[in-house]
Design an enzyme around this catalytic site. Sequence first.
Site, mmCIF file in Angstrom:
data_model
loop_
_atom_site.group_PDB
_atom_site.id
_atom_site.type_symbol
_atom_site.label_atom_id
_atom_site.label_comp_id
_atom_site.label_asym_id
_atom_site.label_seq_id
_atom_site.Cartn_x
_atom_site.Cartn_y
_atom_site.Cartn_z
ATOM 1 N N TRP A 99 0.833 -1.302 0.172
ATOM 2 C CA TRP A 99 -0.131 0.010 -0.024
ATOM 3 C C TRP A 99 0.786 1.143 -0.064
ATOM 4 O O TRP A 99 1.930 1.188 0.529
ATOM 5 C CB TRP A 99 -0.909 0.173 1.155
ATOM 6 C CG TRP A 99 -2.230 -0.406 1.007
ATOM 7 C CD1 TRP A 99 -3.393 0.130 0.712
ATOM 8 C CD2 TRP A 99 -2.773 -1.840 1.321
ATOM 9 N NE1 TRP A 99 -4.438 -0.532 0.664
ATOM 10 C CE2 TRP A 99 -4.143 -1.847 1.101
ATOM 11 C CE3 TRP A 99 -1.943 -3.147 1.363
ATOM 12 C CZ2 TRP A 99 -4.733 -3.147 1.271
ATOM 13 C CZ3 TRP A 99 -2.820 -4.352 1.394
ATOM 14 C CH2 TRP A 99 -4.211 -4.303 1.187
ATOM 15 N N GLY A 131 -7.534 7.339 3.032
ATOM 16 C CA GLY A 131 -6.592 6.664 3.943
ATOM 17 C C GLY A 131 -7.490 6.316 5.126
ATOM 18 O O GLY A 131 -7.333 5.403 5.955
ATOM 19 N N ASP A 170 -10.419 5.455 5.626
ATOM 20 C CA ASP A 170 -11.494 4.860 4.978
ATOM 21 C C ASP A 170 -12.970 5.178 5.327
ATOM 22 O O ASP A 170 -13.872 5.646 4.593
ATOM 23 C CB ASP A 170 -11.354 3.484 4.789
ATOM 24 C CG ASP A 170 -10.039 3.164 3.895
ATOM 25 O OD1 ASP A 170 -9.059 3.901 3.713
ATOM 26 O OD2 ASP A 170 -9.881 1.881 3.264
ATOM 27 N N ARG A 180 -14.937 -3.502 11.509
ATOM 28 C CA ARG A 180 -14.570 -3.019 10.182
ATOM 29 C C ARG A 180 -15.509 -1.993 9.403
ATOM 30 O O ARG A 180 -16.747 -1.694 10.504
ATOM 31 C CB ARG A 180 -14.620 -4.302 9.231
ATOM 32 C CG ARG A 180 -13.629 -5.469 9.726
ATOM 33 C CD ARG A 180 -11.989 -4.981 9.989
ATOM 34 N NE ARG A 180 -11.475 -4.483 8.874
ATOM 35 C CZ ARG A 180 -10.224 -4.083 8.813
ATOM 36 N NH1 ARG A 180 -9.702 -3.752 9.818
ATOM 37 N NH2 ARG A 180 -9.547 -3.919 7.593
ATOM 38 N N TRP A 205 -12.247 3.440 11.492
ATOM 39 C CA TRP A 205 -11.816 4.974 11.471
ATOM 40 C C TRP A 205 -12.858 5.706 12.057
ATOM 41 O O TRP A 205 -13.182 6.946 11.812
ATOM 42 C CB TRP A 205 -11.600 5.338 9.907
ATOM 43 C CG TRP A 205 -10.188 4.895 9.551
ATOM 44 C CD1 TRP A 205 -10.054 3.780 8.757
ATOM 45 C CD2 TRP A 205 -8.822 5.266 9.688
ATOM 46 N NE1 TRP A 205 -8.633 3.614 8.427
ATOM 47 C CE2 TRP A 205 -8.089 4.777 9.074
ATOM 48 C CE3 TRP A 205 -8.423 6.515 10.445
ATOM 49 C CZ2 TRP A 205 -6.751 4.793 9.175
ATOM 50 C CZ3 TRP A 205 -6.900 6.608 10.653
ATOM 51 C CH2 TRP A 205 -6.077 5.886 9.827
ATOM 52 N N GLU A 263 -3.127 -2.901 14.685
ATOM 53 C CA GLU A 263 -3.637 -1.880 13.384
ATOM 54 C C GLU A 263 -4.387 -0.605 14.257
ATOM 55 O O GLU A 263 -3.831 0.402 13.709
ATOM 56 C CB GLU A 263 -4.716 -2.311 12.753
ATOM 57 C CG GLU A 263 -5.145 -1.766 11.480
ATOM 58 C CD GLU A 263 -5.972 -2.332 10.369
ATOM 59 O OE1 GLU A 263 -6.362 -3.323 11.016
ATOM 60 O OE2 GLU A 263 -6.167 -1.903 9.419
HETATM 61 C C1 2M8 Z 1 -7.072 0.255 5.029
HETATM 62 O O1 2M8 Z 1 -7.622 0.193 3.644
HETATM 63 C C2 2M8 Z 1 -7.665 -0.805 2.771
HETATM 64 C C3 2M8 Z 1 -8.257 -0.310 1.207
HETATM 65 O O2 2M8 Z 1 -7.401 0.464 0.954
HETATM 66 C C4 2M8 Z 1 -8.823 -1.823 3.571
HETATM 67 O O3 2M8 Z 1 -9.653 -1.464 4.217
HETATM 68 O O4 2M8 Z 1 -8.653 -2.911 2.921
HETATM 69 C C5 2M8 Z 1 -6.873 1.774 5.463
HETATM 70 O O5 2M8 Z 1 -6.642 1.633 6.919
HETATM 71 C C6 2M8 Z 1 -5.781 2.303 4.858
HETATM 72 O O6 2M8 Z 1 -5.617 3.508 5.167
HETATM 73 C C7 2M8 Z 1 -4.504 1.567 4.699
HETATM 74 O O7 2M8 Z 1 -3.453 1.942 3.742
HETATM 75 C C8 2M8 Z 1 -4.749 -0.170 4.408
HETATM 76 C C9 2M8 Z 1 -3.818 -1.105 4.626
HETATM 77 O O8 2M8 Z 1 -3.283 -0.816 5.975
HETATM 78 O O9 2M8 Z 1 -5.998 -0.302 4.988
#
Ligand code: 2M8
Length: 443
Positions: free
Chosen positions: A35, A166, A168, A213, A367, A410
């Site tokens: 990412w 980011g 999300d 989630r 988030w 996380e």
């Molecule tokens: C989360 O985003 C991804 C999609 O891009 C997901 O939900 O699968 C977010 O926290 C994002 O900020 C982060 O870059 C990613 C990977 O850690 O996970």
Amino acid sequence: MSALPTLVRRAQQVLDHNRRGAWTCPSSALYAHQWLWDSCFIAVGVARYDPERAAAELRALLRGQWANGMLPHMIFADSSHDAGSRTIWRSRTRAFAPRDVATSCITQPPLLAIATSRVADALPGAQREQLLTDLVAPLVEYHTWLYAARDLGSGLVTLIHPWECGLDTTPPWMQELGRMPLPIWLRVAVRLRLARALRALRYDTRHLPASQRASDDDGLRMLVLAIRAGEHDFELRRMPRDTSVLVEDLAFNSLLIAANRSLERIAAEIGSPVGPELQQSFRRTEAALEALWDEPSGQYYSRNPASGDLIRTPALSTFLPLFARVPSRERAARLVSLLRDPEKYWPAWGVPSVPVDAPGFSETSYWKGPTWVNTNWLIAEGLAAYDESQLAADLRRRTIELVENAGFWEYFSPLSGAGYGAPDFSWTAALVVDLLALTTPAP
Ligand code: 2M8
């Protein structure tokens, strides 16, 4: 004090476990791919003990760069069980995408120039020059694309999907997403709560409790949005205004301003300064960010570019203009007093992604409430830039303690300090290494 080296060692173990050759995945348990902003945070921390590896992490991001300059938010790992997310994008069918790797077709916060500067600072002379020389052209192409493709004239970059910001599921974005007109099949699915039936197809909820989630409905809407954007080749100017969700995102544009400055310094150092047109765009973004300030509430917000309205839903992105060093002293002081309010952003373990007294606050939900190490890191940097070094030090210390007590999760409950989401999370580990270096006096 004796616990500190142990924490660094444990962080390095997490980063080694998640290492995939030149790059590092966010978490072996949940996120198999590379990412964009994760790798930037990872490089900042890894640079503290292995700057060459950190440089390789950043160079690996260039594998995914599109011919139009875009840096995609994901580069897919070849052998992964999570084939679903790759098929949303079908990047190899897009004109500008690379042919040898599969990528997503949207971007993520543009931290690469910032991370490049930090990694270069840790490298010896010749390697520093090499890194800056190699990265400057791709960086200029990326920033040029951001303005050419995404600035609709306001000076701010417009995002086309919440995954680009980011943060999300942050409430301002979910509010806009909730207003997206839905196709009939989706309206029926939502009404009948059928979205839940699709949970079996989701990778994240197979591994984590659904309550931590994106909700099923939000997840489905995000999927629909990505598919719709794909019908217009992810090109903002081709996307219909009535069925798209467009946001001049506060977090993204704040980080862009800081990245623009890093890029200007890098380009000047290697003797090929950024051209006047791009420089002009940079200055316009700095001025335009101030239009996102709301005087009555003393906060910054994202904006809907179609209506011109601020999205007055509180979220921690209000503090990120401090990282960009844009606010006046007066505005910064109002932000600092908001940050210190224990009823909002300063519970036992700050800084929550949403104020704790907000209606939708949830201490465990992604988030929508938890505290994250990367945003604490960004906010602490911003505070330090405004001479709030005590508060910055306090936030850094609390963030380190959070991880020391709970592990490299996380995200964390800002109320109890318990860890949630993916375990052994890379940016948590990397940024703790950086935070420790910032808070521990050199021997
Ligand atoms: C989360 O985003 C991804 C999609 O891009 C997901 O939900 O699968 C977010 O926290 C994002 O900020 C982060 O870059 C990613 C990977 O850690 O996970």
